[in-house]
Design a protein around this motif. Structure first.
Motif, PDB file in Angstrom:
ATOM      1  N   GLU A 132       0.829  -1.204   0.000  1.00  0.00           N
ATOM      2  CA  GLU A 132       0.000   0.000   0.000  1.00  0.00           C
ATOM      3  C   GLU A 132       0.867   1.259   0.000  1.00  0.00           C
ATOM      4  O   GLU A 132       0.536   2.258  -0.659  1.00  0.00           O
ATOM      5  N   ARG A 133       2.005   1.220   0.699  1.00  0.00           N
ATOM      6  CA  ARG A 133       2.898   2.385   0.697  1.00  0.00           C
ATOM      7  C   ARG A 133       3.545   2.584  -0.669  1.00  0.00           C
ATOM      8  O   ARG A 133       3.738   3.721  -1.114  1.00  0.00           O
ATOM      9  N   LEU A 134       3.884   1.486  -1.330  1.00  0.00           N
ATOM     10  CA  LEU A 134       4.453   1.599  -2.677  1.00  0.00           C
ATOM     11  C   LEU A 134       3.438   2.187  -3.648  1.00  0.00           C
ATOM     12  O   LEU A 134       3.785   3.009  -4.510  1.00  0.00           O
ATOM     13  N   PHE A 135       2.165   1.780  -3.515  1.00  0.00           N
ATOM     14  CA  PHE A 135       1.108   2.342  -4.354  1.00  0.00           C
ATOM     15  C   PHE A 135       0.968   3.848  -4.113  1.00  0.00           C
ATOM     16  O   PHE A 135       0.904   4.645  -5.048  1.00  0.00           O
ATOM     17  N   VAL A 136       0.921   4.223  -2.838  1.00  0.00           N
ATOM     18  CA  VAL A 136       0.785   5.641  -2.485  1.00  0.00           C
ATOM     19  C   VAL A 136       1.970   6.437  -3.020  1.00  0.00           C
ATOM     20  O   VAL A 136       1.814   7.539  -3.569  1.00  0.00           O
ATOM     21  N   PHE A 137       3.164   5.888  -2.862  1.00  0.00           N
ATOM     22  CA  PHE A 137       4.392   6.527  -3.352  1.00  0.00           C
ATOM     23  C   PHE A 137       4.302   6.782  -4.859  1.00  0.00           C
ATOM     24  O   PHE A 137       4.608   7.879  -5.334  1.00  0.00           O
ATOM     25  N   CYS A 138       3.868   5.778  -5.594  1.00  0.00           N
ATOM     26  CA  CYS A 138       3.726   5.922  -7.055  1.00  0.00           C
ATOM     27  C   CYS A 138       2.655   6.941  -7.408  1.00  0.00           C
ATOM     28  O   CYS A 138       2.825   7.731  -8.349  1.00  0.00           O
ATOM     29  N   PHE A 139       1.544   6.941  -6.648  1.00  0.00           N
ATOM     30  CA  PHE A 139       0.471   7.900  -6.923  1.00  0.00           C
ATOM     31  C   PHE A 139       0.949   9.339  -6.718  1.00  0.00           C
ATOM     32  O   PHE A 139       0.583  10.244  -7.478  1.00  0.00           O
ATOM     33  N   ILE A 176      -5.106   7.858  -3.995  1.00  0.00           N
ATOM     34  CA  ILE A 176      -4.778   7.565  -2.597  1.00  0.00           C
ATOM     35  C   ILE A 176      -6.059   7.432  -1.781  1.00  0.00           C
ATOM     36  O   ILE A 176      -6.199   6.529  -0.954  1.00  0.00           O
ATOM     37  N   GLY A 177      -7.019   8.335  -2.025  1.00  0.00           N
ATOM     38  CA  GLY A 177      -8.307   8.261  -1.339  1.00  0.00           C
ATOM     39  C   GLY A 177      -9.048   6.974  -1.685  1.00  0.00           C
ATOM     40  O   GLY A 177      -9.666   6.346  -0.813  1.00  0.00           O
ATOM     41  N   PHE A 178      -8.963   6.573  -2.949  1.00  0.00           N
ATOM     42  CA  PHE A 178      -9.603   5.330  -3.381  1.00  0.00           C
ATOM     43  C   PHE A 178      -8.982   4.132  -2.670  1.00  0.00           C
ATOM     44  O   PHE A 178      -9.688   3.224  -2.204  1.00  0.00           O
ATOM     45  N   PHE A 210       0.109   5.256   5.658  1.00  0.00           N
ATOM     46  CA  PHE A 210      -0.217   6.169   4.565  1.00  0.00           C
ATOM     47  C   PHE A 210       0.525   7.496   4.722  1.00  0.00           C
ATOM     48  O   PHE A 210       1.027   8.055   3.748  1.00  0.00           O
ATOM     49  N   GLY A 211       0.590   7.987   5.959  1.00  0.00           N
ATOM     50  CA  GLY A 211       1.266   9.268   6.200  1.00  0.00           C
ATOM     51  C   GLY A 211       2.746   9.222   5.838  1.00  0.00           C
ATOM     52  O   GLY A 211       3.276  10.140   5.213  1.00  0.00           O
ATOM     53  N   THR A 212       3.403   8.125   6.226  1.00  0.00           N
ATOM     54  CA  THR A 212       4.822   7.974   5.903  1.00  0.00           C
ATOM     55  C   THR A 212       5.046   7.926   4.399  1.00  0.00           C
ATOM     56  O   THR A 212       5.972   8.557   3.871  1.00  0.00           O
ATOM     57  N   ILE A 225       4.436  11.514   2.899  1.00  0.00           N
ATOM     58  CA  ILE A 225       5.540  12.438   3.205  1.00  0.00           C
ATOM     59  C   ILE A 225       6.789  12.070   2.401  1.00  0.00           C
ATOM     60  O   ILE A 225       7.449  12.931   1.824  1.00  0.00           O
ATOM     61  N   THR A 226       7.105  10.764   2.361  1.00  0.00           N
ATOM     62  CA  THR A 226       8.270  10.320   1.591  1.00  0.00           C
ATOM     63  C   THR A 226       8.099  10.653   0.117  1.00  0.00           C
ATOM     64  O   THR A 226       9.036  11.127  -0.539  1.00  0.00           O
ATOM     65  N   GLY A 227       6.903  10.404  -0.416  1.00  0.00           N
ATOM     66  CA  GLY A 227       6.645  10.705  -1.821  1.00  0.00           C
ATOM     67  C   GLY A 227       6.803  12.179  -2.136  1.00  0.00           C
ATOM     68  O   GLY A 227       7.401  12.551  -3.159  1.00  0.00           O
ATOM     69  N   LEU A 228       6.302  13.036  -1.265  1.00  0.00           N
ATOM     70  CA  LEU A 228       6.404  14.486  -1.483  1.00  0.00           C
ATOM     71  C   LEU A 228       7.859  14.960  -1.404  1.00  0.00           C
ATOM     72  O   LEU A 228       8.284  15.815  -2.190  1.00  0.00           O
TER      73      LEU A 228
END
Length: 238
Positions: free
Chosen positions: A169-176, A185-187, A220-222, A225-228
């Motif tokens: 899930e973190r990898l998905f969020v990172f890519c998004f 991310i909301g989805f 999700f928060g980590t 933040i990492t993605g940004l």
């Protein structure tokens, strides 16, 4: 900046990705008598030297490894079962401060491997950070709130499934984040909530619900933040 990214990548590889749990347990029991402690120290020296890729950096790589071993020994000798979380955080902060100090001490340009440019160094480090290191960090932080129902073995649950779900899930969020699809991310968060709703409803345990929410939000928060941060650094390197 790139020197620090390479050293951080070496740290993530040596401290999390390529350090088996058997090494950690052996070090906790035998402390300075554990041979794996010295394997661990050597691994950090080799990784730092290889990833920086410059002969003149070898003495600094040795310095990183020696200080890493000293910090680990201090943690191993002073941590108690009820203070492991505190020592884990202090240990990681100390390692990062050492890396920052090495960057400030080292004068000179580092070279890039032909197959890795600066942007890729940043990307690889960001990806590794949100995998096993983040899993360990979250588990360590929230372990104080682990409900009793989580401590018992569940025959219907796959071994370590939760860990891999969190990483994915973190990898998905990172890519998004990097692709600019924030709505996804909301989805993803909504989808996870739906799948978890049945388990939490059956459990009828408020503590379990709060435990899952804390873990999910931290995960999700980590990743966000990492993605940004990675996105910002990549834009600066363009």
């Amino acid at each position: 900046m790139i020197l620090f990214i390479k050293l951080l990548l070496a740290h993530l590889l040596g401290d999390f990705i390529w350090q088996p749990n058997s090494w950690v347990k052996d070090k906790e029991v035998k402390k300075h008598k554990s041979i794996y402690l010295y394997f661990h120290i050597l691994l950090h020296a080799v990784l730092a030297a290889i990833l920086v890729g410059k002969i003149s950096f070898i003495p600094y790589a040795v310095l990183i490894a020696v200080t890493h071993g000293i910090i680990d020994l201090i943690k191993l000798n002073f941590q108690k079962p009820n203070t492991k979380r505190t020592w884990f955080v202090m240990d990681q902060i100390a390692h990062i401060l050492i890396l920052i100090g090495i960057v400030l001490l080292y004068q000179g340009e580092t070279i890039n491997f032909l197959w890795l440019n600066n942007q890729l160094w940043v990307l690889i480090t960001g990806i590794l950070l949100i995998t096993k290191p983040t899993s360990i960090f979250i588990k360590t932080i929230i372990s104080i709130w682990t409900p009793e129902s989580q401590n018992s073995h569940d025959d219907n649950s796959l071994a370590t499934a939760g860990n891999y779900i969190g990483i994915l899930e973190r990898l998905f969020v990172f890519c998004f984040i990097l692709t600019g699809h924030f709505e996804a991310i909301g989805f993803l968060l909504a989808a996870k909530s739906i799948f978890r709703f049945g388990d939490l409803k059956e459990a009828k345990d408020r503590k379990l619900t709060e435990y899952v929410m804390i873990g999910t939000l931290m995960s999700f928060g980590t990743a966000i933040i990492t993605g940004l941060i990675v996105q910002t650094v990549l834009l600066q390197l363009l």
